[in-house]
Design a protein around this motif. Sequence first.
Motif, mmCIF file in Angstrom:
data_model
loop_
_atom_site.group_PDB
_atom_site.id
_atom_site.type_symbol
_atom_site.label_atom_id
_atom_site.label_comp_id
_atom_site.label_asym_id
_atom_site.label_seq_id
_atom_site.Cartn_x
_atom_site.Cartn_y
_atom_site.Cartn_z
ATOM 1 N N ARG A 16 0.695 -7.804 -22.994
ATOM 2 C CA ARG A 16 0.590 -8.547 -24.270
ATOM 3 C C ARG A 16 -0.120 -7.372 -25.509
ATOM 4 O O ARG A 16 -1.166 -6.823 -24.836
ATOM 5 C CB ARG A 16 0.062 -9.894 -24.160
ATOM 6 N N TYR B 132 -2.372 -9.434 -30.212
ATOM 7 C CA TYR B 132 -2.580 -10.826 -30.012
ATOM 8 C C TYR B 132 -4.090 -10.967 -30.332
ATOM 9 O O TYR B 132 -5.014 -10.029 -30.868
ATOM 10 C CB TYR B 132 -2.382 -11.316 -28.675
ATOM 11 N N HIS C 195 -4.132 -15.652 -27.236
ATOM 12 C CA HIS C 195 -3.148 -16.245 -28.011
ATOM 13 C C HIS C 195 -2.453 -15.358 -28.784
ATOM 14 O O HIS C 195 -2.691 -14.581 -29.532
ATOM 15 C CB HIS C 195 -3.793 -17.285 -28.812
ATOM 16 N N GLY C 196 -1.041 -15.796 -28.883
ATOM 17 C CA GLY C 196 -0.286 -15.187 -29.787
ATOM 18 C C GLY C 196 0.323 -13.810 -29.082
ATOM 19 O O GLY C 196 0.168 -13.304 -28.189
ATOM 20 N N GLY C 197 0.809 -12.877 -30.192
ATOM 21 C CA GLY C 197 1.114 -11.345 -30.016
ATOM 22 C C GLY C 197 2.452 -11.504 -29.449
ATOM 23 O O GLY C 197 3.409 -12.202 -29.333
#
Length: 244
Positions: free
Chosen positions: A155, A158, A170-172
């Motif tokens: 990842r 993020y 989280h996210g990315g």
Amino acid sequence: GHSLVYYKPYLILFGGNLNNEPVNDVWTFNSENQPLTWVKLDIKDSLPCARLYHSAGVCSYGSANGMMVIFGGRSKEGTYLNDMWGLRRHRSGVWDWMKAPFKGVPKERLQHCSVFLGPFFINIGGRNNKCGDDLPIDIYDTETSEWSSYGSFRRFRYAAFLYDSCLYLHGGLEDDKQNNPAKDLKEINVLELVKNNEHVYNKIKAYLNRKNNNNNNSSNNANNVKSSSNNNDNVKDSCLTDDN
């Protein structure tokens, strides 16, 4: 592509892009001095090269206590970096950079996240043009200068947060499809991650125990002060209502 950290009372900004050109200047913002203004540091000794998409964190424990540490990123020439530098402020008010010594070779990476857990600097995720984006989680011991690697995490771009021994991510993005951001919240237990490395595991465990004991002592002291204050108030009230 710059980094920004808080080291009381300073915000410290480093690197990034300026007019589409990577830079390596450092700016500080003293939140306690008036007038509030940004100041560019004049550092003439050894400097990290200009870069963007690096990571930065402030160490609050051990031999690197009070130091802003940066890692990796991409240079002006497009090289993926794996060097580590520490920025410190001396009692004289002078700031300087120090290149971190190391044993072992961490993976070059950019657009990653890094956090401190006690004396350990942890690199998670990011991108690398040599081995794809499945990058190991690299951990640096600031007290022994040793790198060690664990598993892999795919990842980049993020957000990461550390609570106790757990990392929350989280996210990315997980691939080159910029329109397909990750939506889940990942949890990585660092103690579980390093359980096969007895030395690292024991040091993290000892740090967490000391931290929890200090927090408990602080809480008990605060309760004792509150209790003492309440007792004093009761005495005052008793004196005020004493008819004798």
